[in-house]
Motif scaffolding. Structure first.
Motif, PDB file in Angstrom:
ATOM      1  N   LYS A 190       0.835  -1.186   0.000  1.00 37.59           N
ATOM      2  CA  LYS A 190       0.000   0.000   0.000  1.00 37.59           C
ATOM      3  C   LYS A 190       0.873   1.240   0.000  1.00 37.59           C
ATOM      4  O   LYS A 190       1.865   1.327   0.743  1.00 37.59           O
ATOM      5  CB  LYS A 190      -0.913   0.009   1.233  1.00 37.59           C
ATOM      6  N   VAL A 191       0.526   2.195  -0.844  1.00 38.60           N
ATOM      7  CA  VAL A 191       1.186   3.495  -0.868  1.00 38.60           C
ATOM      8  C   VAL A 191       0.088   4.542  -0.794  1.00 38.60           C
ATOM      9  O   VAL A 191      -0.687   4.712  -1.735  1.00 38.60           O
ATOM     10  CB  VAL A 191       2.029   3.694  -2.135  1.00 38.60           C
ATOM     11  N   ASP A 192       0.035   5.243   0.346  1.00 39.51           N
ATOM     12  CA  ASP A 192      -1.036   6.200   0.582  1.00 39.51           C
ATOM     13  C   ASP A 192      -2.382   5.472   0.436  1.00 39.51           C
ATOM     14  O   ASP A 192      -2.644   4.528   1.150  1.00 39.51           O
ATOM     15  CB  ASP A 192      -0.906   7.381  -0.383  1.00 39.51           C
ATOM     16  N   ARG A 193      -3.208   5.869  -0.527  1.00 36.34           N
ATOM     17  CA  ARG A 193      -4.505   5.215  -0.690  1.00 36.34           C
ATOM     18  C   ARG A 193      -4.493   4.130  -1.770  1.00 36.34           C
ATOM     19  O   ARG A 193      -5.504   3.469  -1.989  1.00 36.34           O
ATOM     20  CB  ARG A 193      -5.567   6.266  -1.039  1.00 36.34           C
ATOM     21  N   GLN A 194      -3.365   3.994  -2.455  1.00 41.07           N
ATOM     22  CA  GLN A 194      -3.258   2.997  -3.509  1.00 41.07           C
ATOM     23  C   GLN A 194      -2.872   1.639  -2.923  1.00 41.07           C
ATOM     24  O   GLN A 194      -1.941   1.542  -2.125  1.00 41.07           O
ATOM     25  CB  GLN A 194      -2.204   3.424  -4.543  1.00 41.07           C
ATOM     26  N   VAL A 195      -3.600   0.591  -3.330  1.00 43.52           N
ATOM     27  CA  VAL A 195      -3.369  -0.746  -2.786  1.00 43.52           C
ATOM     28  C   VAL A 195      -3.110  -1.734  -3.923  1.00 43.52           C
ATOM     29  O   VAL A 195      -3.845  -1.765  -4.916  1.00 43.52           O
ATOM     30  CB  VAL A 195      -4.583  -1.228  -1.956  1.00 43.52           C
ATOM     31  N   LEU A 196      -2.063  -2.530  -3.754  1.00 45.55           N
ATOM     32  CA  LEU A 196      -1.778  -3.630  -4.679  1.00 45.55           C
ATOM     33  C   LEU A 196      -2.306  -4.911  -4.052  1.00 45.55           C
ATOM     34  O   LEU A 196      -1.900  -5.282  -2.952  1.00 45.55           O
ATOM     35  CB  LEU A 196      -0.271  -3.750  -4.930  1.00 45.55           C
ATOM     36  N   THR A 197      -3.207  -5.595  -4.752  1.00 47.16           N
ATOM     37  CA  THR A 197      -3.841  -6.788  -4.203  1.00 47.16           C
ATOM     38  C   THR A 197      -3.299  -8.051  -4.876  1.00 47.16           C
ATOM     39  O   THR A 197      -2.580  -7.989  -5.883  1.00 47.16           O
ATOM     40  CB  THR A 197      -5.363  -6.744  -4.397  1.00 47.16           C
ATOM     41  N   VAL A 198      -3.689  -9.178  -4.302  1.00 46.05           N
ATOM     42  CA  VAL A 198      -3.331 -10.471  -4.882  1.00 46.05           C
ATOM     43  C   VAL A 198      -3.847 -10.566  -6.320  1.00 46.05           C
ATOM     44  O   VAL A 198      -3.158 -11.076  -7.213  1.00 46.05           O
ATOM     45  CB  VAL A 198      -3.904 -11.614  -4.025  1.00 46.05           C
ATOM     46  N   LYS A 199      -5.045 -10.053  -6.541  1.00 47.51           N
ATOM     47  CA  LYS A 199      -5.630 -10.109  -7.887  1.00 47.51           C
ATOM     48  C   LYS A 199      -4.776  -9.341  -8.892  1.00 47.51           C
ATOM     49  O   LYS A 199      -4.565  -9.798 -10.027  1.00 47.51           O
ATOM     50  CB  LYS A 199      -7.046  -9.540  -7.853  1.00 47.51           C
ATOM     51  N   ASP A 200      -4.273  -8.175  -8.471  1.00 51.12           N
ATOM     52  CA  ASP A 200      -3.417  -7.377  -9.352  1.00 51.12           C
ATOM     53  C   ASP A 200      -2.153  -8.153  -9.719  1.00 51.12           C
ATOM     54  O   ASP A 200      -1.733  -8.167 -10.889  1.00 51.12           O
ATOM     55  CB  ASP A 200      -3.025  -6.059  -8.674  1.00 51.12           C
TER      56      ASP A 200
END
Length: 283
Positions: free
Chosen positions: A33-43
Motif C-alpha cells: 500500500k502506498v497512501d490510498r493505492q493498494v496492490l492486491t493479490v488479484k493485481d
C-alpha cells in the motif's frame, strides 16, 4: 516486519503459480500500500506470466511489487507537486488512444487484405537501381567445408575429391563425409561470410587482403581434427554484394514500401468515402 512481508509475498506467489483460480476473498488480500493505492493479490495474479517455474514466479512477484511501490511513490509525488495545468493529460490520453486504435485497425486490415508478393523481377530491378547501397562490409565465399577426425581413413582421396569439379568425385566426397566427417557443409548455393567460417576453424583464416585471390583451398589441423575448405567463388569487402546475398534485405525493404503504400491508399479511399457519404464536412 520487512521479512514477514517478503515471506507473505513468497507464499502467495507460490500459491498463485500453483493455482490461478483464487476466490474473491483471496483476490482482495493486499500485498502493498502506498497512501490510498493498494496492490492486491488479484493485481499480482494478472501480472504473473503463465508457465513460470516456482522460483521464477517468486522472483517476478518480488520484482513486480517493488516496481509497483516505487512507481506509486513517484506518482504520489507528481500529484503533490505538479500544478493542475501540468496534471491535465486529457488531450495526451485522447491522442494516444486515437493513434493506438488507428494502428490496431491498420494492422487488422493488413492481416485481412494485404497479401505480400515480391517477385524476382522486383528484387532484380531494385538491386540494379540501388546496388551502390549494397557494398560488402565483410568478405563472403561459396564452397565446401569439411571437418574429419585425425584418424579418418583415406585422407588422400578426400583431399582429391574436395578439390575436384567432377560430379562423380563429388558423389564420392558426399558418401565419404556422411560416413566419416564431423562436419560437412556444402554451401555452393549460398554466400557465407568468412566470419562464419572462422568460427568453425581452430584459428581464423589469414587476414591478408590477397588471401582469397590466391587460395582456392585451405587446410589446417588441431589436436583432434583436420579442416578442409574449398573456396569456389568470393567477393571482398567494398565490392557490390551479389543479389542473392542481399535478397532477403531487399525483400524486407520492398515489403515495407508496399505496406506503406497500402496504408496510404487506405487513407485515400477512406477520405473519398467520407466525402461521398457526407461524413466529412469542411467549414
Amino acid at each position: 516486519m520487512k521479512n514477514s512481508i517478503i515471506l507473505y509475498t513468497l507464499v502467495f506467489a507460490l500459491f498463485l503459480h500453483s493455482c490461478k483460480n483464487v476466490s474473491l476473498e483471496e483476490d482482495s488480500v493486499p500485498l502493498a500500500k502506498v497512501d490510498r493505492q493498494v496492490l492486491t493479490v488479484k493485481d499480482l495474479q494478472k501480472a504473473i506470466p503463465d508457465n513460470l517455474s516456482e522460483n521464477d514466479s517468486v522472483a517476478f512477484s518480488q520484482n513486480y511489487i517493488n516496481r509497483w511501490v516505487k512507481s506509486s511513490l513517484l506518482l504520489r509525488k507528481a500529484e503533490l507537486n505538479l500544478t493542475p495545468k501540468e496534471k491535465d493529460v486529457t488531450q495526451l490520453l485522447d491522442d494516444y488512444r486515437a493513434s493506438l486504435l488507428i494502428h490496431r485497425y491498420q494492422q487488422k486490415l493488413l492481416l485481412q487484405k494485404y497479401v505480400p508478393l515480391i517477385t524476382s523481377n522486383e528484387i532484380e530491378e531494385y538491386y540494379n537501381q540501388m546496388s551502390e547501397n549494397f557494398k560488402l562490409d565483410k568478405d563472403i565465399i561459396v564452397g565446401i567445408f569439411i571437418q574429419v577426425p585425425l584418424n579418418a581413413p583415406n585422407l588422400k582421396k578426400l583431399k582429391k575429391w574436395y578439390r575436384s569439379d567432377e560430379p562423380e568425385d563429388y558423389i564420392k566426397l558426399e558418401e565419404y563425409c556422411f560416413q566419416n566427417a564431423q562436419k560437412f557443409d556444402n554451401f555452393m548455393d549460398r554466400w557465407v561470410t568468412l566470419d562464419e567460417i572462422n568460427k568453425l576453424l581452430p584459428k581464423p583464416l589469414p587476414k591478408h587482403p590477397m588471401f582469397l585471390d590466391y587460395n582456392k583451398f585451405y587446410e589446417t589441423s588441431d589436436s583432434t581434427s583436420h579442416y578442409l575448405l574449398s573456396i569456389r567463388d568470393f567477393h571482398k569487402v567494398d565490392e557490390i554484394a551479389p543479389v542473392t546475398f542481399v535478397e532477403d534485405k531487399i525483400k524486407a525493404i520492398l515489403l515495407n514500401k508496399k505496406r506503406i503504400e497500402f496504408i496510404q491508399n487506405l487513407e485515400e479511399e477512406l477520405y473519398n468515402e467520407g466525402l461521398e457519404q457526407k461524413v466529412v464536412k469542411f467549414y
